[in-house]
Design a protein around this motif. Structure first.
Motif, PDB file in Angstrom:
ATOM      1  N   ILE A   1     -46.231 109.511  71.619  1.00 41.67           N
ATOM      2  CA  ILE A   1     -46.327 109.772  70.370  1.00 41.67           C
ATOM      3  C   ILE A   1     -45.450 108.801  69.462  1.00 41.67           C
ATOM      4  CG2 ILE A   1     -45.979 111.383  68.462  1.00 41.67           C
ATOM      5  CD1 ILE A   1     -48.356 112.093  70.207  1.00 41.67           C
ATOM      6  N   LYS A   2     -45.908 108.150  68.591  1.00 46.81           N
ATOM      7  CA  LYS A   2     -45.016 107.470  67.575  1.00 46.81           C
ATOM      8  C   LYS A   2     -45.100 108.126  66.086  1.00 46.81           C
ATOM      9  CE  LYS A   2     -46.739 103.060  69.809  1.00 46.81           C
ATOM     10  NZ  LYS A   2     -47.681 103.937  70.634  1.00 46.81           N
ATOM     11  N   THR A   3     -43.898 107.954  65.270  1.00 41.60           N
ATOM     12  CA  THR A   3     -43.902 108.792  64.109  1.00 41.60           C
ATOM     13  C   THR A   3     -43.559 107.772  63.125  1.00 41.60           C
ATOM     14  OG1 THR A   3     -41.490 109.141  64.514  1.00 41.60           O
ATOM     15  CG2 THR A   3     -42.755 110.880  65.452  1.00 41.60           C
ATOM     16  N   THR A   4     -44.005 108.009  61.800  1.00 43.74           N
ATOM     17  CA  THR A   4     -43.538 107.390  60.642  1.00 43.74           C
ATOM     18  C   THR A   4     -43.455 108.392  59.461  1.00 43.74           C
ATOM     19  OG1 THR A   4     -43.919 105.446  59.371  1.00 43.74           O
ATOM     20  CG2 THR A   4     -45.753 107.009  59.969  1.00 43.74           C
ATOM     21  N   SER A   5     -42.645 108.243  58.412  1.00 43.04           N
ATOM     22  CA  SER A   5     -42.630 109.232  57.328  1.00 43.04           C
ATOM     23  C   SER A   5     -42.457 108.325  55.871  1.00 43.04           C
ATOM     24  CB  SER A   5     -41.092 109.908  57.490  1.00 43.04           C
ATOM     25  OG  SER A   5     -40.254 109.167  57.538  1.00 43.04           O
ATOM     26  N   GLY A   6     -42.663 109.207  54.954  1.00 44.86           N
ATOM     27  CA  GLY A   6     -42.738 108.537  53.683  1.00 44.86           C
ATOM     28  C   GLY A   6     -43.455 109.453  52.705  1.00 44.86           C
ATOM     29  N   LYS A   7     -43.437 109.077  51.630  1.00 41.04           N
ATOM     30  CA  LYS A   7     -44.343 109.524  50.372  1.00 41.04           C
ATOM     31  C   LYS A   7     -45.716 109.229  50.355  1.00 41.04           C
ATOM     32  CE  LYS A   7     -41.710 110.910  47.108  1.00 41.04           C
ATOM     33  NZ  LYS A   7     -41.039 111.220  45.695  1.00 41.04           N
ATOM     34  N   VAL A   8     -46.691 110.116  50.064  1.00 39.63           N
ATOM     35  CA  VAL A   8     -48.123 109.777  49.957  1.00 39.63           C
ATOM     36  C   VAL A   8     -48.471 109.170  48.645  1.00 39.63           C
ATOM     37  CG1 VAL A   8     -50.505 110.835  49.708  1.00 39.63           C
ATOM     38  CG2 VAL A   8     -48.802 111.881  51.490  1.00 39.63           C
ATOM     39  N   GLU A   9     -48.755 107.741  48.812  1.00 35.60           N
ATOM     40  CA  GLU A   9     -49.210 107.184  47.590  1.00 35.60           C
ATOM     41  C   GLU A   9     -50.668 107.364  47.246  1.00 35.60           C
ATOM     42  OE1 GLU A   9     -48.014 102.649  46.536  1.00 35.60           O
ATOM     43  OE2 GLU A   9     -49.797 102.568  47.917  1.00 35.60           O
ATOM     44  N   SER A  10     -51.567 107.543  48.147  1.00 34.30           N
ATOM     45  CA  SER A  10     -53.004 107.622  47.693  1.00 34.30           C
ATOM     46  C   SER A  10     -53.728 108.320  48.764  1.00 34.30           C
ATOM     47  CB  SER A  10     -53.547 106.406  47.175  1.00 34.30           C
ATOM     48  OG  SER A  10     -53.530 105.498  48.443  1.00 34.30           O
TER      49      SER A  10
END
Length: 463
Positions: free
Chosen positions: A385-394
């Protein structure tokens, strides 16, 4: 002359004591003794050969010095008491009993095994009816044996009675015990439906009884002397067979004599032909296989459906049961096939059989399970499993994150920011409950796959 005779008589008694001890008392109650042949010499065509070889491998009997068992010889009272107590693991406890100085002589003196008899009397393992007519070398009958077994195993004598064709010949004092050992499948009746309660029990019959008790879980040995799994490979060197045995916990290689007892459905079976059979086995004190019983052959059922899930737990048993959460966040349980293949995508160990799923799997870990037509897990893949994160832009056909780049410029680590088919993923809040995702949400994304071909498994909305 009288003194000489008396001294010779004492010497003879000691000699008999030592000889009987060798014949009856096993050298180890946990597994087979170190230096002895794989099987006994006079049981090859006997109906109880398998049962005798099993308890011989367990170390519950040692046979005679000439490596015979004498299966049709009657068992006397003291022999039966000793063999049953040893089988139930009392040998060490009896050996630790300290002799009291100046203690009065036993009410029932015997030429050997006095500590066993005294221990059995103290624990009230022997019915009063036997002691009223006690002679240590008197052949013990089947009803009396049933009574001792019931007491030593601590069996409950309540239950539905079985009607033997000779029930009326069972002494009233032993009737409940006979019914109990039959109900617990420790002692069986004869093919004609009789129990023959007054018939002296033979060594082969007592061997079969102890074998049944072991199969039903009333006799236990240390786990280090048990082996189970399925045979994945058999090879032969100059002296021994090398048997590779795989299971959901481990993969080991153990040695066995070329004439090691091996059985399938009650018949002798060649170990060399036992590849892909599930087994229960017994190891001796040298960790060498002393006995094998084949349970069933691998069926190679095809995987009909594969699905992603997150692991919850495993319940040991027959079969092993795995609990998971599916991609809709619903709980589900599946039996795990005893020969299920296991792959860890992150592990450096590329041998699937060397993976212990009881240790390798952690709660909430993402896995891919392959299910047969009857919903049994046949394959388990522990995902990388790989992960990433952030704020949804669209959000639309794809889900995109703000301020993320997939630039391939030198020195910039690739991180995906746009995900197709995101709506196939599980969407949960930080407590693991189902929720929805919208523009502006802060999320953690768990995905698999190569660059530009990422597959989201879970979107966790953090705020």
């Amino acid at each position: 002359m009288f003194n000489l005779f008396n001294r010779l008589n004492k010497c003879f008694t000691v000699l008999i004591s030592v000889l009987i001890s060798v014949l009856i008392l096993p050298q180890a109650c946990t597994a087979a003794a170190k230096q002895k042949p794989a099987t006994l010499l006079d049981i090859e065509t006997h109906w109880a050969r398998q049962q005798v070889e099993k308890i011989y491998a367990l170390g519950l009997v040692s046979g005679y010095p000439d490596y015979t068992f004498r299966p049709d010889q009657q068992v006397n009272c003291l022999e039966a008491i000793t063999m049953i107590l040893n089988s139930c693991g009392y040998k060490e406890q009896i050996a630790k009993v300290k002799q009291v100085k100046n203690a009065p002589p036993s009410e029932y003196p015997v030429p050997w095994g006095q500590n066993y008899l005294d221990f059995a009397l103290e624990k009230r393992f022997i019915p009063q009816g036997i002691m009223e007519i006690f002679q240590y070398d008197r052949p013990i009958n089947r009803a009396e044996t049933a009574a001792i077994l019931t007491r030593v195993f601590g069996l409950t004598t309540q239950g539905n009675p079985h009607q033997f064709i000779d029930t009326n010949s069972i002494p009233e004092t032993y009737l409940a015990a006979v019914q109990t050992v039959y109900r617990e499948k420790i002692m069986l009746c004869y093919p004609d439906g009789s129990f023959q309660p007054l018939k002296p029990i033979l060594r082969s019959e007592l061997a079969a009884t102890l074998s049944q008790a072991y199969d039903q879980g009333w006799i236990n040995i240390e786990p280090k002397y048990k082996i189970n799994g399925w045979i994945s490979r058999v090879s032969e060197d100059k002296k021994d067979l090398k048997i590779e045995i795989s299971s959901l916990k481990e993969s080991i290689t153990a040695a066995a004599n070329t004439d090691c007892p091996c059985y399938f459905q009650g018949e002798r079976f060649s170990i060399k032909k036992a590849v892909n059979y599930r087994i229960n086995g017994i190891l001796d004190t040298n960790k060498k296989i002393a006995y094998l019983e084949l349970l069933e052959k691998r069926n190679f059922d095809q995987i009909k459906n594969s699905t992603y899930a997150s692991f919850i737990n495993l319940a040991e048993g027959e079969p092993v049961i795995m609990s998971v959460k599916d991609m809709l966040n619903n709980g589900a349980t599946f039996p795990v096939a005893w020969d299920a293949t296991i792959i860890d995508e992150k592990s450096k160990n590329k041998n699937p059989a060397a993976i212990n799923i009881f240790k390798q799997l952690k709660p909430d870990q993402f896995i891919k399970i392959g299910l047969t037509e009857n919903k049994t897990i046949k394959s388990i893949t522990i995902l990388d499993i790989k992960t990433t994160s952030g704020k949804v832009e669209s959000i639309g056909r794809s889900l995109s994150l703000e301020h993320k780049t997939s630039s391939g410029s030198t020195g910039i680590k690739y991180k995906p920011f746009s995900f197709l088919y995101w709506d196939n993923a599980r969407v949960v809040d930080k407590d693991g409950n189902n929720t929805s995702v919208k523009k502006g949400d802060s999320v953690n994304i768990y995905y698999i796959g190569e660059p530009l071909y990422e597959n989201i498994l879970e979107i966790k909305v953090t705020k």
